[in-house]
Design an enzyme around this catalytic site. Structure first.
Site, PDB file in Angstrom:
ATOM      1  N   GLY A 195       8.587 -18.161  21.524  1.00 18.80           N
ATOM      2  CA  GLY A 195       9.827 -18.371  21.926  1.00 18.80           C
ATOM      3  C   GLY A 195       9.989 -18.999  23.512  1.00 18.80           C
ATOM      4  N   PRO A 196      11.025 -19.724  23.750  1.00 18.26           N
ATOM      5  CG  PRO A 196      12.602 -21.131  23.889  1.00 18.26           C
ATOM      6  CD  PRO A 196      12.158 -20.315  23.007  1.00 18.26           C
ATOM      7  N   PRO A 197      10.923 -19.199  27.371  1.00 17.14           N
ATOM      8  CG  PRO A 197       9.924 -20.048  29.277  1.00 17.14           C
ATOM      9  CD  PRO A 197      10.515 -20.433  27.944  1.00 17.14           C
ATOM     10  N   GLY A 198      12.509 -16.148  28.607  1.00 14.91           N
ATOM     11  CA  GLY A 198      13.612 -15.317  28.676  1.00 14.91           C
ATOM     12  C   GLY A 198      14.777 -15.133  27.440  1.00 14.91           C
ATOM     13  CB  THR A 199      14.061 -16.127  23.849  1.00 18.19           C
ATOM     14  OG1 THR A 199      12.580 -16.365  23.806  1.00 18.19           O
ATOM     15  CG2 THR A 199      14.363 -17.557  24.166  1.00 18.19           C
ATOM     16  N   GLY A 200      13.547 -12.791  25.279  1.00 15.56           N
ATOM     17  CA  GLY A 200      13.242 -11.559  24.809  1.00 15.56           C
ATOM     18  C   GLY A 200      12.248 -10.926  24.198  1.00 15.56           C
ATOM     19  CG  HIS A 417      29.752 -39.409  40.733  1.00 15.30           C
ATOM     20  ND1 HIS A 417      28.593 -40.631  40.737  1.00 15.30           N
ATOM     21  CD2 HIS A 417      29.175 -38.554  39.881  1.00 15.30           C
ATOM     22  CE1 HIS A 417      27.674 -40.365  40.062  1.00 15.30           C
ATOM     23  NE2 HIS A 417      27.821 -39.135  39.620  1.00 15.30           N
ATOM     24  CD  GLU A 418      30.650 -34.808  39.593  1.00 20.42           C
ATOM     25  OE1 GLU A 418      30.822 -34.584  38.391  1.00 20.42           O
ATOM     26  OE2 GLU A 418      29.711 -34.935  40.162  1.00 20.42           O
TER      27      GLU A 418
END
Length: 641
Positions: A195-200, A417-418
């Site tokens: 899994g991606p970083p930080g998914t536990g 711009h925003e």
């Protein structure tokens, strides 16, 4: 720290004292007495040349009248016997020291030996310690968490229900393996968490150990590999030996891709230290039999570079995928991390879950922590919704840069711009709804427009990509329409729009001209550690067509943004003015800014010019004066004539 400093200082003091004593022994401060014979000493006493005498056991210490120290050996003779031999004691101060063993002299003589003995003992101890460190260099550095150590359980992990269900079988096997063995079932030896970083991944591995109540060995893949050959393999053997002695237990190898990369991918070939370590891991995993209650969990976010022998059945039998949580998972994760924290009654975690699309579990934990810090900084006793929403911006774009000085002109450019991003996103049907517009500087940005999808989605259509590109280019178009020039603030938008357009053509087959085909052969460069590198598999003519298609997509989106902003230029100015005044617009106020009428303010800004001022020039002409025509519309007089 302090005791080590004292111990080192004591060693240096001992060495210094030993050196001083040795120097004193070989180079005394006072000269040694002159050796003379007994006959010569008796003659000197008869001539009155002696002022002091000291009988010290078998020696006679003499001090002459000229303060010269001498000594002579008398053996076992006493002072009376010396007088019989002719020693004259008239006018001489004499002293007879008691006979016996001179412990003081003996001690002084042995001090250097004692000090050298202490020094040698210390040196041998240091050498032994260094040797023991060298011998323990191949020992495993895995951290052992005993079963009695308080740890996390499945209740502390949320948003990964399918993964928890997969790993619950491991817990059942560790608690009651006989139930599986009676049916001939074999529990997987290894389970790979992907899994991606930080998914536990690490948190879930610890939860498995906490649920099973067994020892938990934790080590990183990079801790196996050292500069010295054979150390990694030795540490692997030691780790698995410790695991066998503590069965049932769990071994968790974090970032296993550091040691489990595809063999032959390094410059060292088969003799590479990393490959020897991987070979040892493969052997040890095959060495477990079905009765050994040792489960191996490993985590990685790059399963594509792992060696196939590591992933085959019998080693890592299962792959448990942990993806970014959906809205239900995010809500559950927020509840877990907010447990024990004082939340205000107005806090709605489901609303926060909708606003945090794409956040991982670690991001959500950080969000709650940032909100608690903000509430404490503001002197509040509970965490309110304002702090939680502010924390979302902090996690996405960083903290506010209040110290950054922005000129009035740059603030106006940023506002338009925003506002351009927001207005085009609002008008396009396939764009995500606008949730918030801000021109508050955060991190490296001067402002940002946050869009939130209505629901979690896993597929993207061509119309959605076109809307995204048009929204990205809307800020650039707003600057061009209002100020007749563009700034560097759109550089990141242009880069992202170009990447999306190129992926539409080369990866997703969304080009009518080129058709459903992918372009670019993505090969893995083995001598660069299996890093992915794209190589051309198409001709120069096709490359030109790809560029033309990418340009056409960007041009179409650019024209779409221009059409919307030109048509609603007044609404663009209205949004920009609100941003300049308030800096942040969101919620109901943002929706009102898109829908409220605009006529009143514009009429006040552009009043009708009085008719008397343009009539001043025709008054000087004689022809109109002769006529009786009214002077209310004097510009029509030359035409009528």
């Amino acid at each position: 720290m302090k005791s080590g400093w004292i111990r080192s200082s004591l060693i240096y003091v001992i060495i210094l004292v030993a050196v001083v004593v040795l120097l004193y022994q070989f180079f005394p401060l006072t000269p040694k007495p002159v050796e003379i014979g007994l006959d010569e000493a008796i003659t000197m006493s008869q001539n009155g040349q002696i002022s002091e005498l000291v009988v010290d056991n078998s020696e006679l210490l003499i001090t002459t009248t000229t303060d010269i120290e001498m000594k002579t050996t008398i053996g076992s003779l006493t002072l009376v016997e010396l007088q019989e031999l002719g020693l004259n004691l008239e006018g001489v101060d004499y002293e007879v020291k008691p006979s016996g063993f001179d412990w003081g002299s003996l001690l002084i003589g042995f001090i250097p030996l004692i000090l050298f003995g202490v020094l040698l003992f210390w040196l041998f101890r240091r050498a032994q310690g260094a040797n023991s460190q060298a011998m323990s260099f191949g020992r495993s550095r895995a951290r052992l968490f005993p079963a009695s150590t308080p740890t996390v359980t499945f209740e502390d992990v949320a948003g990964v229900e399918e993964a928890k269900q997969e790993l619950s079988e491991v817990v059942d096997f560790l608690k009651s393996r006989e139930k599986f063995q009676k049916l001939g079932a074999r529990i997987p030896k290894g389970m790979l968490l992907i899994g991606p970083p930080g998914t536990g991944k690490t948190l879930l591995a610890r939860a498995v150990a906490g649920e099973a109540g067994v020892p938990f060995f934790s080590i990183s893949g990079s801790e196996f590999v050292e500069m010295f050959v054979g150390v990694g393999a030795s540490r692997v053997r030691d780790l698995f030996d410790q695991a066998r002695r503590n069965t049932p237990c769990i071994i968790f190898i974090d970032e296993i891709d550091a040691v489990g990369r595809h063999r032959g991918a390094g410059l060292g070939g088969g003799h590479d230290e990393r490959e020897q370590t991987l070979n040892q891991i493969l052997v040890e995993m095959d060495g477990f039999d079905t009765n050994t209650s040792v489960i191996i969990l490993a985590a990685t976010n790059r399963p594509d570079i792992l060696d196939p022998a590591l992933l085959r059945p019998g080693r890592f039998d299962r792959r448990v995928v942990l993806d970014q949580p959906d809205i239900t998972g995010r809500s559950a994760i927020l509840k877990v991390h907010s447990k024990g924290k004082p939340l205000a009654d107005s806090v709605n975690l489901e609303v926060l879950a909708k606003q945090t699309v794409g956040f991982s579990g670690a991001d959500l934990a950080n969000l709650i922590n940032e909100a608690a810090i903000l509430a404490a900084r503001r002197g509040k006793t509970v965490i309110e919704m304002d702090e939680l929403e502010e924390s979302i911006d902090r996690v996405i774009a960083g903290p506010e840069r209040k110290s950054r000085r922005i000129s009035v002109k740059e603030k106006e450019i940023t506002a338009y711009h925003e506002a351009g991003h927001a207005l085009v996103a609002k008008m396009l049907h396939n764009a995500d709804p606008v949730h918030k517009i801000s021109i508050v500087a955060r991190g490296m940005t001067l402002g940002h427009t946050r869009q939130l999808p209505v629901e979690d989605r896993y597929l993207m259509t061509r119309s959605q990509f076109n809307a995204m590109i048009a929204t990205l280019l809307a800020g650039l178009m707003a600057e061009k329409l209002v100020f007749s020039e563009i700034s560097t603030g759109a550089s990141n938008d242009i880069r992202r729009a170009t990447e999306l357009a190129r992926k539409m053509v080369t990866d997703f087959g969304m080009s009518d001209k080129l058709g459903p085909r992918s372009f670019g052969d993505k090969q893995e460069m083995v001598f660069l550690g299996r890093e992915i590198s794209e190589q051309r598999d198409y001709s120069e003519k096709v490359a030109q067509e790809i560029d033309e298609e990418v340009h056409a997509i960007i041009k179409h989106a650019y024209n779409e943004a221009e059409r919307i902003l030109t048509k609603d230029k007044k609404r663009l100015a209205h949004l920009a003015e609100k941003l300049i005044a308030q800096e942040t617009i969101e919620g109901d106020e943002l929706e009102a800014a898109f829908t409220e009428p605009l006529g009143t303010r514009k009429k006040a800004e552009a009043p009708t010019p009085p008719p008397a001022q343009p009539a001043a020039e025709p008054k000087a002409k004689p022809a109109p004066r002769k006529r009786a025509a009214p002077q209310i519309v004097p510009k029509q007089a030359p035409a009528s004539s």
